[in-house]
Write a protein that holds these residues in place. Sequence first.
Motif, short mmCIF file in Angstrom:
data_model
loop_
_atom_site.label_atom_id
_atom_site.label_comp_id
_atom_site.label_asym_id
_atom_site.label_seq_id
_atom_site.Cartn_x
_atom_site.Cartn_y
_atom_site.Cartn_z
N VAL A 265 0.84 -1.20 0.00
CA VAL A 265 0.00 0.00 0.00
C VAL A 265 0.88 1.25 0.00
CG1 VAL A 265 -1.77 1.26 1.29
CG2 VAL A 265 -1.78 -1.23 1.29
N SER A 266 0.52 2.21 -0.82
CA SER A 266 1.28 3.46 -0.86
C SER A 266 1.00 4.30 0.38
CB SER A 266 0.88 4.27 -2.10
OG SER A 266 1.09 3.53 -3.27
N SER A 267 1.96 5.16 0.70
CA SER A 267 1.71 6.08 1.80
C SER A 267 2.32 7.44 1.47
CB SER A 267 2.27 5.54 3.11
OG SER A 267 3.68 5.57 3.05
N VAL A 268 1.90 8.44 2.19
CA VAL A 268 2.38 9.79 1.91
C VAL A 268 2.85 10.45 3.20
CG1 VAL A 268 0.84 10.14 -0.05
CG2 VAL A 268 0.08 10.80 2.22
N GLU A 269 3.74 11.40 3.04
CA GLU A 269 4.10 12.25 4.18
C GLU A 269 4.36 13.66 3.67
OE1 GLU A 269 7.56 10.70 6.13
OE2 GLU A 269 8.94 11.61 4.71
N ALA A 270 3.90 14.62 4.42
CA ALA A 270 4.13 16.02 4.04
C ALA A 270 5.61 16.33 4.21
CB ALA A 270 3.29 16.94 4.91
N VAL A 271 6.15 17.12 3.31
CA VAL A 271 7.54 17.57 3.45
C VAL A 271 7.55 19.09 3.48
CG1 VAL A 271 8.60 15.55 2.37
CG2 VAL A 271 7.93 17.49 0.95
N SER A 272 8.62 19.63 4.02
CA SER A 272 8.68 21.08 4.17
C SER A 272 8.96 21.74 2.82
CB SER A 272 9.80 21.45 5.15
OG SER A 272 11.06 21.14 4.57
N SER A 273 8.65 23.01 2.74
CA SER A 273 8.96 23.78 1.53
C SER A 273 10.46 23.80 1.30
CB SER A 273 8.46 25.21 1.67
OG SER A 273 7.07 25.22 1.84
N ARG A 274 11.22 23.76 2.40
CA ARG A 274 12.68 23.76 2.24
C ARG A 274 13.15 22.49 1.55
NH1 ARG A 274 16.69 23.07 7.17
NH2 ARG A 274 17.04 21.04 6.24
N PHE A 275 12.60 21.37 1.98
CA PHE A 275 12.95 20.10 1.33
C PHE A 275 12.59 20.18 -0.15
CE2 PHE A 275 11.51 16.08 -0.42
CZ PHE A 275 12.54 15.20 -0.11
N ALA A 276 11.37 20.69 -0.42
CA ALA A 276 10.91 20.78 -1.80
C ALA A 276 11.85 21.65 -2.64
CB ALA A 276 9.49 21.34 -1.84
N LEU A 277 12.25 22.77 -2.08
CA LEU A 277 13.12 23.67 -2.84
C LEU A 277 14.47 23.01 -3.10
CD1 LEU A 277 13.81 26.28 -4.23
CD2 LEU A 277 14.26 27.33 -2.00
N GLU A 278 15.00 22.31 -2.10
CA GLU A 278 16.28 21.64 -2.32
C GLU A 278 16.17 20.62 -3.45
OE1 GLU A 278 18.86 20.71 1.10
OE2 GLU A 278 17.27 21.51 2.34
N GLU A 279 15.05 19.90 -3.50
CA GLU A 279 14.84 18.93 -4.58
C GLU A 279 14.68 19.64 -5.93
OE1 GLU A 279 14.52 15.19 -4.62
OE2 GLU A 279 15.96 15.97 -3.19
N LEU A 280 13.94 20.74 -5.93
CA LEU A 280 13.77 21.51 -7.17
C LEU A 280 15.12 22.00 -7.69
CD1 LEU A 280 10.57 23.57 -6.23
CD2 LEU A 280 10.72 21.87 -8.05
N LEU A 281 15.98 22.40 -6.78
CA LEU A 281 17.31 22.86 -7.20
C LEU A 281 18.07 21.71 -7.84
CD1 LEU A 281 18.44 25.09 -4.19
CD2 LEU A 281 17.50 25.81 -6.37
N ARG A 282 17.98 20.55 -7.22
CA ARG A 282 18.70 19.39 -7.74
C ARG A 282 18.18 18.99 -9.12
NH1 ARG A 282 18.33 13.94 -7.55
NH2 ARG A 282 16.34 13.89 -6.47
#
Lengths: 334, 148
Positions: A265-282
């Motif tokens: 079964v899939s699951s989700v977790e919220a991540v911070s905007s900071r995490f998201a931005l670091e991934e977007l940069l990558r």
Amino acid sequence: MPARRYNLHGVSVQVECDGGVLRESVEGLLRAFANAALSGNGDSRTWMVFARSVADAGELPRARSAAAGLAFEQPRVGLDGSSWGYAVWRDRGRTIIEVSDRGLVVVEPERGCAEVWAVAPERWGAEEREGLVFLLASEVLRASGLYPLHAAAVERDGRAVLILGSSGAGKSTSLLSLMRAGWRCLSDDHPLICDTADGPRVLPWPARIELTAETARLFGGLGDMRARRGERKLWLYPEECEAGVASAAAAPALLLFPKVVDWPVSSVEAVSSRFALEELLRLGMVVVDRKVAAHQFSLLARLARGAACVRVFFGSDVKRLPALVDGLLHTAAA
Amino acid sequence: MTGPLIGRELRPAVGSDALQGPLARPGAGSKELRALAAEQLRMMGGDGGGTSGVSTDGARWVPSAEVLEAPVDDELVLLDPTAGTYFGVNESGSAIWGLLRRGCSGADAATELSVRFDVDAARARADVDRFVGRLASAGLIYRCPQAY
């Protein structure tokens, strides 16, 4: 050399190719923009682009002047395991990309001119040729305020869901799952992000959707899947799927960061905007010209701040993704 | 198509916890980071004596003009376009960065932090020292030659 004209969201690009294989690559990558009406979010200039083939590396022109400065070197090009390296130079307003002994890209924003040379491209794989053309196209777009992001993206009711991750993270599988539920394709691999008065927007760049045979079997009924010679993946055009292709800019509502796991079964977790931005940069940030990079950085930060950001651990119930996304959007709106 | 997105592959400076802020657990950080910090200290004439921070006694630090910053919620991401590195900074680190940017010395920043985050002054001072050392070793800030 007959020229072909494309309109990439307001950026008019006229392309001349001297060889059939390069023309095929340009058309494969830009086919969605052929004969499009000239309006959109780009900066409305017209670019002249020349794609040329040479027989060996010794025929590549000497593009750099003594004033050129090395911006950076990359040990390999692409995310597909190819072994090309490249060096990026800044030379009096021009960006010069030397791709090992395989090719050369020169982009001159002030003149609205870009050129690509490929060494014996008829011996390359189709994906490699498209990769070189993509180098040129993405540099032209960035200079025009449109930023490619390594992601899959879909749209419904003017809202976009971005699925971000490196190759193998489950982007195309997610895309198909959502398209089966009526979401329209923005891009399988590289949507464009632009800045508007209303904030960041996601623009379509639909090319091929590429799938493993396993993913194609999982969904079934995908019609006439094709394979390119010597390449493992199958592909189809997004308009061949029932939901079709989005035609306009969409407001980013949800950023998904998928990870395939061996869970039922899939699951989700919220991540911070900071995490998201670091991934977007990558996955999408490029630093060649500082002014352009500063704008892109600011845009990606606003993208991360403005959308709900969630990590998804994909289990074997990937077909449930649309219901999961609906729930996440509902929660975010609340 | 898995197209290459032209550009260097940006990377976190020293792992995703690179600049976890001053209230992170004491001693966090890799051997490499400590070696870099010690080297930076040696070059700056500091003691370097096996710590991962710098003494902030009255010293002022100037953020590099090259560094781009983006606040996200209460946190911060810094991008060094020259080095091709980016840094995630947590809430307390973000607070220190803002204080340094406004011209506060490390000592002033520690005083402000101890009040804002309700930690004792010595702990705040040690954490600020460590954080400033990391920023300096990453080339994000430079020691001001004279107090102003």
